[in-house]
Design an enzyme around this catalytic site. Structure first.
Site, PDB file in Angstrom:
ATOM      1  N   ARG A 117      -6.200  72.824  27.770  1.00 47.62           N
ATOM      2  CA  ARG A 117      -5.050  72.466  26.951  1.00 47.62           C
ATOM      3  C   ARG A 117      -5.313  71.315  25.985  1.00 47.62           C
ATOM      4  NH1 ARG A 117      -1.329  72.857  32.245  1.00 47.62           N
ATOM      5  NH2 ARG A 117      -3.407  72.485  33.118  1.00 47.62           N
TER       6      ARG A 117
ATOM      7  N   LYS B 230     -14.683  79.863  28.325  1.00 46.78           N
ATOM      8  CA  LYS B 230     -14.349  80.203  29.706  1.00 46.78           C
ATOM      9  C   LYS B 230     -13.209  81.213  29.683  1.00 46.78           C
ATOM     10  CE  LYS B 230     -11.707  77.856  32.610  1.00 46.78           C
ATOM     11  NZ  LYS B 230     -10.893  78.873  33.354  1.00 46.78           N
TER      12      LYS B 230
ATOM     13  N   ASP C 257     -14.297  86.932  48.664  1.00 46.36           N
ATOM     14  CA  ASP C 257     -14.027  88.100  49.486  1.00 46.36           C
ATOM     15  C   ASP C 257     -15.188  88.329  50.452  1.00 46.36           C
ATOM     16  OD1 ASP C 257     -12.825  90.612  50.360  1.00 46.36           O
ATOM     17  OD2 ASP C 257     -11.836  90.649  48.402  1.00 46.36           O
TER      18      ASP C 257
ATOM     19  N   THR D   8      -9.049  71.409  41.340  1.00 45.75           N
ATOM     20  CA  THR D   8      -8.599  70.090  40.889  1.00 45.75           C
ATOM     21  C   THR D   8      -7.096  69.897  41.016  1.00 45.75           C
ATOM     22  OG1 THR D   8      -8.570  70.920  38.604  1.00 45.75           O
ATOM     23  CG2 THR D   8     -10.532  69.710  39.317  1.00 45.75           C
TER      24      THR D   8
ATOM     25  N   ASP E 149     -14.622  83.152  34.748  1.00 46.63           N
ATOM     26  CA  ASP E 149     -14.071  82.356  35.849  1.00 46.63           C
ATOM     27  C   ASP E 149     -13.049  83.175  36.633  1.00 46.63           C
ATOM     28  OD1 ASP E 149     -13.544  80.168  37.472  1.00 46.63           O
ATOM     29  OD2 ASP E 149     -12.046  79.344  36.109  1.00 46.63           O
TER      30      ASP E 149
ATOM     31  N   LYS F 139     -13.402  83.450  40.010  1.00 42.12           N
ATOM     32  CA  LYS F 139     -13.369  82.832  41.345  1.00 42.12           C
ATOM     33  C   LYS F 139     -13.414  83.880  42.454  1.00 42.12           C
ATOM     34  CE  LYS F 139     -10.848  78.688  39.842  1.00 42.12           C
ATOM     35  NZ  LYS F 139     -10.624  79.047  38.433  1.00 42.12           N
TER      36      LYS F 139
END
Length: 231
Positions: A206, A31, A63, A115, A58, A60
């Site tokens: 992470r 990603k 618009d 999240t 990714d 996002k």
């Protein structure tokens, strides 16, 4: 297809290269988000594709329809495998996005509720004292389903409701942790919990990239998610 995406949230080519060098030569699902792309540019996508990796871009997108149309048209050049679009962009944008990627290998993933947000956050944003993340995610997932998106990005806790109402949508779940350590994400789960809830893909950052042994951490998560049991 590998169903555990490694979130490569690095801000330099050197960091990315050093991280990937720890893995044996093999195709990975990666990603690539705003942090990496804005730091080193889009050409890294082509390089990673040439190495055989699956690319989940990714960015996002969020618009007006014409802007998203032009962005997706440009991204087709890089032959990415997955692209994210905020479902709050609206019906016309989502409809147009689907039309743009038809006859390509790009799979559209609709972003529902980040999240990092919880019930209190969405209630504040939408001036509602009763709205829940589950309800908002369900409403947004309906828009993804109506526009033939491949899947949605959601927290593990929302997978069940999406599968109940929109069984054709794939669910991609970030917020995956091996421990209960505090992070900036609020709606989180372990790989095993996400598996039991029915998630189709995991996004793990992470827990892998900052592990003492990233390859071992990746293999552990992949095994748990594939076999549905702790190892």
């Amino acid at each position: 297809m590998n169903k555990v995406f490694i979130a490569c949230d690095f801000n330099s080519r050197e960091q990315l290269t050093a991280f990937l060098a720890k893995f044996p030569p093999q195709p990975l699902a990666l990603k690539l988000g705003m942090e990496l792309i804005y730091a080193i540019g889009f050409e890294i996508i082509s390089e990673l594709k040439q190495q055989g990796h699956t690319i989940f871009l990714d960015l996002k997108l969020n618009d007006i329809p014409i802007t998203v149309e032009k962005a997706l048209t440009a991204l087709k050049h890089y032959q990415v495998d997955f692209v994210t679009i905020h479902l709050t962009s609206g019906q016309k944008t989502l409809q147009l996005a689907h039309r743009i990627v038809q006859n390509t290998n790009i799979k559209l993933l609709g972003v529902t509720v980040l999240t990092s947000l919880d019930n209190m956050d969405v209630q504040e944003m939408f001036l509602s004292s009763t709205l829940t993340t589950n309800e908002l995610v369900k409403n947004l997932a309906k828009m993804a389903a109506n526009n033939c998106f491949y899947g949605v990005i959601c927290a593990p806790s929302e997978v069940t409701v999406i599968k109940q109402h929109f069984p054709n949508l794939k669910t991609v779940t970030p917020g995956i942790q091996l421990t209960s350590d505090q992070t900036d994400q609020k709606r989180v789960a372990t790989p095993l919990t996400a598996k039991k809830l029915g998630a189709d893909y995991l996004v793990v950052g992470r827990a892998i990239t900052m592990a003492v042994d990233p390859v071992a951490a990746y293999q552990e998560i992949l095994t748990i998610f594939t076999k549905g049991a702790e190892i």
